[in-house]
Design a protein around this motif. Structure first.
Motif, PDB file in Angstrom:
ATOM      1  N   THR A   8       3.936  14.189 -17.181  1.00  0.00           N
ATOM      2  CA  THR A   8       2.600  14.151 -17.403  1.00  0.00           C
ATOM      3  C   THR A   8       1.954  15.294 -16.515  1.00  0.00           C
ATOM      4  O   THR A   8       0.792  15.945 -17.142  1.00  0.00           O
ATOM      5  CB  THR A   8       2.003  12.755 -17.228  1.00  0.00           C
ATOM      6  OG1 THR A   8       2.898  11.826 -17.565  1.00  0.00           O
ATOM      7  CG2 THR A   8       0.634  12.425 -17.876  1.00  0.00           C
TER       8      THR A   8
ATOM      9  N   TYR B 100       5.915  12.057 -26.742  1.00  0.00           N
ATOM     10  CA  TYR B 100       4.953  11.821 -25.688  1.00  0.00           C
ATOM     11  C   TYR B 100       4.370  13.161 -25.375  1.00  0.00           C
ATOM     12  O   TYR B 100       3.324  13.403 -25.005  1.00  0.00           O
ATOM     13  CB  TYR B 100       5.562  11.525 -24.347  1.00  0.00           C
ATOM     14  CG  TYR B 100       4.914  11.198 -23.361  1.00  0.00           C
ATOM     15  CD1 TYR B 100       3.860  10.231 -23.373  1.00  0.00           C
ATOM     16  CD2 TYR B 100       4.989  11.870 -22.096  1.00  0.00           C
ATOM     17  CE1 TYR B 100       3.007   9.994 -22.130  1.00  0.00           C
ATOM     18  CE2 TYR B 100       4.168  11.867 -21.042  1.00  0.00           C
ATOM     19  CZ  TYR B 100       3.161  10.883 -21.183  1.00  0.00           C
ATOM     20  OH  TYR B 100       2.508  10.893 -20.184  1.00  0.00           O
TER      21      TYR B 100
ATOM     22  N   ALA C  52       0.558  13.923 -24.772  1.00  0.00           N
ATOM     23  CA  ALA C  52      -0.019  14.489 -23.412  1.00  0.00           C
ATOM     24  C   ALA C  52      -0.786  15.566 -23.663  1.00  0.00           C
ATOM     25  O   ALA C  52      -1.752  15.774 -22.991  1.00  0.00           O
ATOM     26  CB  ALA C  52       1.100  14.314 -22.435  1.00  0.00           C
TER      27      ALA C  52
ATOM     28  N   LEU D 233      -4.974  10.427 -14.731  1.00  0.00           N
ATOM     29  CA  LEU D 233      -3.595  10.298 -14.513  1.00  0.00           C
ATOM     30  C   LEU D 233      -3.301   9.097 -13.635  1.00  0.00           C
ATOM     31  O   LEU D 233      -2.375   8.338 -13.695  1.00  0.00           O
ATOM     32  CB  LEU D 233      -3.049  11.491 -13.545  1.00  0.00           C
ATOM     33  CG  LEU D 233      -1.925  12.370 -14.194  1.00  0.00           C
ATOM     34  CD1 LEU D 233      -1.864  13.505 -13.295  1.00  0.00           C
ATOM     35  CD2 LEU D 233      -0.891  11.725 -14.413  1.00  0.00           C
TER      36      LEU D 233
ATOM     37  N   LEU E  11       1.415   6.618 -21.217  1.00  0.00           N
ATOM     38  CA  LEU E  11       2.104   6.597 -20.436  1.00  0.00           C
ATOM     39  C   LEU E  11       3.188   5.545 -19.982  1.00  0.00           C
ATOM     40  O   LEU E  11       4.215   5.579 -19.789  1.00  0.00           O
ATOM     41  CB  LEU E  11       1.565   7.232 -18.971  1.00  0.00           C
ATOM     42  CG  LEU E  11       2.475   7.346 -17.686  1.00  0.00           C
ATOM     43  CD1 LEU E  11       3.420   8.403 -17.795  1.00  0.00           C
ATOM     44  CD2 LEU E  11       1.653   7.741 -16.417  1.00  0.00           C
TER      45      LEU E  11
END
Lengths: 371, 361, 241
Positions: free
Chosen positions: B179, B257, B261, B286, B315
């Motif tokens: 991430t 993912y 992101a 985050l 996440l």
């Protein structure tokens, strides 16, 4: 060596930058509050109501007693499943963390003064929760025996009576929130200062600044102090929330707390500036700030992962992170209240780091355009 | 063609700067190794001391057993009284026998051994309590008080029989680092163009919005995929992290993912004006995402409202999925359920990102 | 009165040779023009003169009132205006002046006097409270010049000061420079890519590809190369090559 007037000039300029950028200002005042509220409520180390499935192949009085004891404890939330096979599937789909299998003739064996054997399967992916579960099972085991015997005298609860000093209810908040000041400040200071110098490089204003008689030390101090002020305000907010909202006691001396806080702040501001002086590309500075600054201050400070659990080599490494020393002091001052003499080592280390950070900043700050 | 040129420019810009190149190519793996080795929640080195006069057999027994286990260590310096020992930080836990010795006290059936624990570190206090209690229980003299044969429990730890910490933390670290790279890079690279004014130049070129977004995301998607691959290799090689599920499934959810992101990064970039704002925004998001993702703290223990947030947190989805695939072999139904949730969030983010991303100032 | 002599100065950035064995003389109290196309090495030369870049190969000799002086000492008398936009977008004109006043250590009364003169000269009085990013291109340049001149320097280094400025502002700018030159006896070195500006300088130094082609009074040079203006000169040079 330091011209006060020039330092103040830079100080004023930075204050203006901060005040004219509402985004930064709001961020630095709101972020600590969000962090404290989140950490205070989200992290709970006391595992409870673990989703657990069971297979009762015995269907006896004893097995029911056991399951009742299990279900009425606050640690487990039990659901029956038809077979062990299905139970495994529950665990695979993350719907249960453990499965208890009561074998046939469980009662028969137990009452026959033979050993009654229970089988427990625990999801070991989260090893710390797994360990806690096993611990709780031990307690349940003793309780069941007591319930089963229905004897007149209460069975022994074990020979050990524990007194938890400094945090009698083992509250996770008392543990995490004070240390949070360290994380809040580390992050805030790095985020705020990591770009202040690289931004001047990218915008070209550094070239003009360097053509003036200003000295590195003056730039460093002038840029550090405004953010130190902002940082102190944030810590104060965290402190107030910790004391009032969460009712965390503060046993130590305030002056130790604030002196340590100031030293820690300067250290981290220095670290941010250092990233900024070394790396002139803002984007790279951001990546480094997040990776070098944020992660270790959270993970290597003992804030969540106890330092004593790390391999010896890494324990040594954590000594190089000021956050580790600061967390020790803060936690101590909130809950334990040691004297300054007892905290000599951490305080001394912080002092060393502060001097080092400022020195390194002025040293790496180039007085010209050579790269 | 336009797209190709755009992508080439981004890759050149990212790799040419030595610091940024390093941050993108090497740092993630180094961090993975560092944290993987260092972060353990296996309890050990709890310094234990004993105060019993005269030394009691049972207390001594508990103490010896405790030291024999790998959790406890003796103190370096014996202090005059137990509270001192803890206050000075010399001991983490202290066993205090009742005055006159335990055997005699136990005869009166009233006295107990007291365990003093420094609870300023909750995790260690809990561990010390649980372990010492279980040791004490196993050593207690069994007499007429226990009418039944002991109820024995055989415990089997599934998926992680040796209870290695890295097995739990590595998937979390992996998804966090990913991430860091993908979302932050995308967002700051757009913010950088805005700050420098080059954004004006790009949007003045005959180029579609989709091209800009693709041009800004594909290079970082490549960076992300590269890092997922390296991280997986490193975890297998250095930590022998198992890969019980299929590599295809792992690759698929990772792509899902990375996509999500990236879209989060693009969406965020439409709110910021310069790199500093981008960094702060990124950090905030985050941080919240990480806290509520189960990367380090089990989501199960959180209060319900926070747990609900974790259901829309990409996440969290990714961390669950990675853990499930790597450690449990990846249950098919589970994969379908969570990767569709992940993709769903990605599509919603993309929708808003495209809507807000304007080709004007 | 500051004069500078550059002897055999060379400078390279990795593979690129920015300056190749440059020898020049900047006499005191004159307007010097560094003329040359993009990439001729003008900015590098200016930065080296100020010490923003180290002088690694060659020598630079400074003289103040006909006595040798070190770079460190002479820097206090040199003002510099970089080419790139280098002001703080969120600070106003007045705040810029105050900021640089403190950096230069100018006493308050003196500052007031100088600031008034400069504001009048640049006609920025009306825009004192406007943030730098809201100024037009020409005003922005003037603010930069003001910040540089605030310290009452004896030598001014200007890097393409009129780049992107409209003709009227350019004329005002030149009027300012001449005033400085004749009233205060300041040495001015300016780099420019506008060849018409070269004719207004008292001495020009022609640079190309890191080499000094020639130095002299503009009119002499034009006569020597038999051209009407400097544009022609460089075009001629390019054609020869």
């Amino acid at each position: 060596m330091v011209n006060q007037r020039r330092t103040v000039a830079i100080f004023n300029k930075e204050i203006r930058h901060i005040l004219r950028d509402p985004f930064t200002l709001i961020f630095s005042l709101v972020m600590p509050v969000v962090m404290v509220l989140l950490f205070g409520t989200a992290i709970e180390f006391n595992v409870r109501e673990v989703p657990t499935v069971y297979v009762d192949q015995d269907h006896s009085q004893t097995s029911r007693t056991f399951l009742n004891t299990l279900g009425s404890s606050q640690y487990f939330k039990i659901t029956p499943v038809a077979s062990a096979h299905e139970g495994i599937r529950w665990i695979e789909r993350e719907r249960a963390r453990a499965m208890i299998i009561i074998p046939p003739q469980f009662e028969h064996f137990l009452l026959g003064a033979q050993e009654g054997k229970l089988q427990v399967l625990v999801d070991g992916t989260d090893n710390s929760s797994g360990n806690a579960l096993v611990g709780y099972l031990g307690a349940i085991q003793a309780k069941t025996l007591q319930n089963l015997s229905k004897s007149d005298h209460p069975a022994s609860e074990g020979a050990l009576k524990t007194r938890f000093l400094y945090n009698p209810e083992l509250s996770s908040r008392w543990f995490t929130v004070p240390a949070l000041t360290a994380v809040v400040m580390a992050i805030l200071s790095i985020l705020l200062t990591a770009l202040t110098i690289s931004r001047e490089w990218e915008n070209g204003s550094m070239e003009l600044l360097l053509s003036t008689p200003v000295r590195p030390m003056e730039v460093v101090l002038g840029k550090m102090l405004p953010y130190a002020l902002l940082g102190l305000i944030s810590v104060f907010v965290v402190y107030i929330i910790a004391r009032t909202l969460y009712g965390i006691p503060f046993i130590g001396q305030l002056w130790i707390f604030w002196v340590a806080t100031l030293m820690f702040l300067l250290t981290y501001l220095g670290q941010g500036l250092l990233i900024s002086t070394l790396i002139r590309n803002q984007q790279a500075a951001i990546q480094f700030a997040l990776m070098i600054g944020m992660m270790p201050s959270m993970l290597f400070s003992g804030f969540i992962f106890p330092i004593e659990h790390m391999p010896t080599f890494f324990q040594g490494i954590t000594a190089c992170f000021p956050a580790r020393w600061y967390v020790t002091i803060v936690r101590d001052q909130f809950l334990k209240g040691s004297s300054a003499l007892e905290l000599f080592l951490p305080l001394f280390m912080l002092f060393v780091f502060t001097c080092m950070a400022i020195r390194l900043c002025t040293k790496t700050f180039k007085g010209n355009l050579e790269s | 063609m336009i797209l190709k040129g755009f992508i080439r420019k981004e890759i050149i810009q990212t790799l040419r700067d030595p610091h940024l190149g390093m941050a993108v190519i090497i740092m993630p793996v180094l961090q993975l190794l560092l944290f993987g080795y260092a972060l353990t929640n296996e309890v050990k080195n709890i310094r234990l001391d004993v105060y019993a006069e005269p030394r009691d057999v049972l207390v001594q027994n508990i103490y010896d057993h405790a030291l024999a286990s790998r959790w406890f260590a003796p103190v370096k310096k014996h202090k005059a009284n137990p509270i001192d020992a803890i206050q000075s930080g010399e001991a983490d836990a202290v066993l205090v026998a009742p005055p006159g010795g335990l055997t005699r006290a136990a005869g009166r059936n009233e006295e107990k051994i007291q365990l003093l624990v420094n609870a300023s570190d909750v995790l260690r206090a809990q561990a010390a309590d649980i372990y010492l209690k279980s040791i004490a229980q196993s050593l207690e003299p069994k007499g007429e008080k226990t009418p039944h044969a002991p109820l024995s429990v055989s415990v089997r730890m599934l998926y992680n029989p040796s209870m290695t910490s890295s097995t739990f933390t590595l998937p979390g670290i992996m998804s966090m680092l990913l991430t860091f790279l993908v979302m932050v890079l995308t967002c700051t690279s757009i913010a950088k163009e805005k700050e420098r004014g080059t954004f004006e130049m790009i949007i003045s070129a005959p180029i579609r919005r989709t091209d800009i977004i693709l041009g800004k995301t594909i290079p970082f998607a490549l960076v992300g995929v590269w890092n997922v691959f390296i991280a997986l290799m490193a975890s297998r090689f250095f930590f022998s992290l198992p890969l019980r599920g299929s590599l295809v499934a792992f690759g698929f959810v990772s792509l899902c993912y990375v996509y999500t992101a990236l879209m989060a990064g693009v969406l965020m970039s439409t709110f910021v004006k310069n790199q500093q704002q981008s960094m702060m925004c990124n950090f905030m998001i985050l941080f919240i995402a990480m806290m509520l993702s189960g990367c380090f703290f089990s989501v199960d223990n959180m209060p319900l409202p926070l747990r609900l947030i974790s259901y829309v947190n990409p996440l969290a989805h990714y961390t669950f999925l990675v853990r499930n695939i790597l450690l449990k072999g990846g249950d098919f139904m589970y994969l379908i359920q969570y990767s569709s949730a992940l993709l769903g969030v990605g599509i919603v983010l993309a929708f808003f990102a495209f809507r807000r991303f304007r080709i004007s100032l | 009165m500051i004069s500078v002599e550059v002897q055999h100065l060379s400078r390279r950035f990795k593979e690129i040779k920015a300056l190749k064995d440059v020898s020049l003389c900047f006499e005191a109290g004159m307007i010097h023009g560094l003329i040359g196309p993009e990439g001729a090495g003008k900015t590098t030369l200016l930065r080296t003169l100020l010490g923003l870049l180290d002088c690694k190969e060659g020598h630079i000799l400074y003289q103040k009132d006909d006595a040798p002086i070190t770079l460190k000492k002479v820097r206090a008398h040199i003002a510099y205006m970089p080419e790139k936009q280098s002001l703080y977008g969120d600070l106003s004109v007045r705040e810029h002046l105050h900021f640089f006043k403190d950096l230069y250590g100018i006493p308050p009364q003196e500052f007031q006097q100088r600031a008034d003169v400069l504001l009048h000269l640049t006609r920025l009085e009306k825009f004192k409270d406007r943030a730098a990013r809201q100024l037009s291109g020409g005003m922005y340049k003037k603010l930069g010049l003001m910040c540089a001149l605030l310290r009452a320097p004896q030598m001014v280094l200007l890097d393409e000061p009129t780049n992107g400025v409209d003709p009227i502002s350019r004329r005002e700018f030149w009027a300012m420079l001449h005033e400085l030159r004749f009233e205060k006896n300041i040495t001015i070195i300016m780099a420019t890519a506008y060849m018409d500006e070269a004719e207004r300088c008292e001495k020009v130094h022609l640079l190309e590809g890191g080499n000094v082609i020639d130095s002299g009074v503009p009119q002499d040079l034009m006569r020597r190369y038999a051209v009407d203006n400097f544009d022609e000169l460089f075009i001629k040079k390019a054609e020869q090559a």
